[in-house]
Design an enzyme around this catalytic site. Structure first.
Site, PDB file in Angstrom:
ATOM      1  N   TRP A 182       0.814  -1.036   0.122  1.00  0.00           N
ATOM      2  CA  TRP A 182       0.284   0.106  -0.553  1.00  0.00           C
ATOM      3  C   TRP A 182       0.638   1.132  -0.038  1.00  0.00           C
ATOM      4  O   TRP A 182       0.758   2.114  -0.735  1.00  0.00           O
ATOM      5  CB  TRP A 182      -0.612  -0.376   1.811  1.00  0.00           C
ATOM      6  CG  TRP A 182      -1.972  -1.126   1.065  1.00  0.00           C
ATOM      7  CD1 TRP A 182      -2.604  -1.888   1.672  1.00  0.00           C
ATOM      8  CD2 TRP A 182      -2.664  -0.893   0.075  1.00  0.00           C
ATOM      9  NE1 TRP A 182      -3.052  -2.475   1.098  1.00  0.00           N
ATOM     10  CE2 TRP A 182      -3.822  -2.239   0.119  1.00  0.00           C
ATOM     11  CE3 TRP A 182      -3.033  -0.387  -1.124  1.00  0.00           C
ATOM     12  CZ2 TRP A 182      -4.886  -2.649  -0.893  1.00  0.00           C
ATOM     13  CZ3 TRP A 182      -4.713  -0.863  -1.972  1.00  0.00           C
ATOM     14  CH2 TRP A 182      -4.974  -1.782  -1.139  1.00  0.00           C
ATOM     15  N   ASP A 203      -0.479   7.022   6.375  1.00  0.00           N
ATOM     16  CA  ASP A 203      -2.010   6.230   5.702  1.00  0.00           C
ATOM     17  C   ASP A 203      -1.829   5.646   7.290  1.00  0.00           C
ATOM     18  O   ASP A 203      -1.252   4.877   7.760  1.00  0.00           O
ATOM     19  CB  ASP A 203      -1.902   5.600   4.199  1.00  0.00           C
ATOM     20  CG  ASP A 203      -2.380   4.738   4.379  1.00  0.00           C
ATOM     21  OD1 ASP A 203      -3.911   4.678   4.826  1.00  0.00           O
ATOM     22  OD2 ASP A 203      -2.626   4.073   3.473  1.00  0.00           O
ATOM     23  N   LYS A 261     -11.558  -1.341   7.933  1.00  0.00           N
ATOM     24  CA  LYS A 261     -10.748  -1.840   8.900  1.00  0.00           C
ATOM     25  C   LYS A 261     -11.119  -1.983  10.711  1.00  0.00           C
ATOM     26  O   LYS A 261     -11.578  -2.651  11.093  1.00  0.00           O
ATOM     27  CB  LYS A 261      -9.112  -1.692   8.838  1.00  0.00           C
ATOM     28  CG  LYS A 261      -9.146  -1.566   7.618  1.00  0.00           C
ATOM     29  CD  LYS A 261      -8.882  -2.759   6.444  1.00  0.00           C
ATOM     30  CE  LYS A 261      -8.759  -2.491   5.092  1.00  0.00           C
ATOM     31  NZ  LYS A 261      -8.327  -3.298   4.619  1.00  0.00           N
TER      32      LYS A 261
END
Length: 370
Positions: free
Chosen positions: A105, A176, A200
């Site tokens: 990511w 992030d 999440k």
């Protein structure tokens, strides 16, 4: 099937049962209002209270200072890969944006940022197979960098920063935090910008929480598309256009759960460490039957990634686990293996059930490798 399984999916992920029960009670008709949270106006007094409470409780849980604002965006963390450089890459005394790439990511974020300006890769773990975060001496950032971007937890490889790195003075830290948001205490004062897809730990897919330091809004260039400009969300209290009402409502319920039922982020961190320890102990005690992906110093408390001695055993492990109500354990398609995501709402009993299954599976199948 009406029985709930232990859901180890990487996201959308398991939600607290009490949150689901409250949402179920409200789904047809909110008390006293006669409408569903799926159909109520985002300008209604009810929703204005919801979005205000959600932002305020996030602020209380994280100790967000008055210098920062909590807003709600759409488009997931992937849209933030573009919004961050579009908003922050310009201004006086800035050159490149710097990225520490500790997993898939972080790499995607850096590649997207390169569409909007020059990117300096301060460090990458690609040559290591993304097995750890860097040591402080392994990376450096120019003092006039636009910002330093890090991914606090990499869901695919199961690599997490134990503590956030310190950016050079004057360089904003951009985080992030999608997959470990609200999972542990975090000093938001250290971040110029923090963003997290909710699916999440914080709620369902459809809303992204952004915490931005107000002084950084001064560097946002003119001419950005309205809904890609952080100032729009701050100036309009996340209500410039219709926000994802139901998703923000569930975020509010989750933050209530964290604050009042769990007792805050320090207690949630303790629970997460207990869950992770039970799984890593099963890996470490297996005499090599299980091989963890991440180095011990960078092991994630959210995503436990490992392999068995063969792909055939990987597949059998996933199948037998599912039969026992341990679901969604297949590793990401790009890396394979096994991934157990144990976000906040995964109960300790779920992690212990998986650890017990792991020990039993290893005992049953280790002899077949001789």
């Amino acid at each position: 099937m009406t029985e709930r399984v232990f859901n180890f999916a990487a996201g959308p992920a398991t939600l607290p049962l009490t949150v689901l029960q409250q949402a179920q009670r409200d789904l047809i008709s909110l008390p006293g209002l006669g409408v569903s949270p799926l159909e109520i106006s985002h300008r209604s007094p009810w929703f204005l209270d919801v979005i205000e409470e959600a932002a305020a409780t996030i602020g209380d849980l994280l100790g967000v200072p008055s210098t920062h604002r909590v807003v709600f965006c759409q488009g997931g963390a992937t849209q933030q890969f573009s919004m961050a450089p579009m908003n922050l890459s310009t201004g006086p005394a800035t050159t490149a944006s710097a990225y520490i790439v500790s997993g898939s990511w972080g790499l995607k974020a850096a590649l997207e940022a390169a569409r909007h300006g020059f990117v300096d890769t301060a460090w990458t773990g690609a040559h290591l197979g993304f097995t750890r975060v860097p040591e402080p001496a392994e990376w450096s950032v120019a003092p006039d960098a636009a910002y330093l971007h890090v991914t606090s937890n990499e869901t695919i490889e199961g690599v997490q920063w134990p503590q956030m790195p310190a950016a050079p003075e004057g360089v904003p830290l951009v985080v992030d935090a999608s997959s470990d948001f609200l999972s542990r205490p975090f000093d938001v004062r250290d971040a110029g910008l923090l963003y997290a897809g909710a699916q999440k730990n914080a709620g369902p897919a459809g809303v992204t929480i952004v915490i931005v330091r107000e002084d950084l809004l001064d560097r946002v260039p003119s001419g950005l598309p309205t809904t890609l400009d952080y100032r729009t969300y701050v100036e309009h209290a996340s209500l410039y256009n219709t926000p994802p009402v139901f998703a923000i409502y569930v975020v509010m319920l989750v933050t209530r759960w964290l604050r009042y039922e769990v007792g805050g982020l320090a207690e949630q961190d303790r629970r997460n460490r207990e869950k992770a320890s039970s799984l890593y102990d099963a890996i470490d005690d297996s005499d090599g039957f299980y091989t963890g992906h991440a180095e011990a110093s960078s092991r994630s408390l959210m995503n436990v990634t490992f392999r068995l001695p063969s792909e055939e055993l990987d597949a059998r492990f996933v199948s037998e686990a599912a039969e026992r109500g341990l679901a969604e354990l297949k590793g990401h398609r790009s890396v394979g293996g096994i991934r157990a995501s144990i976000y906040n709402a995964m109960p300790i009993e779920g992690a212990e059930a998986l650890a017990g299954f792991m020990r039993g599976f290893a005992s049953r199948h280790s002899s077949t490798l001789d």
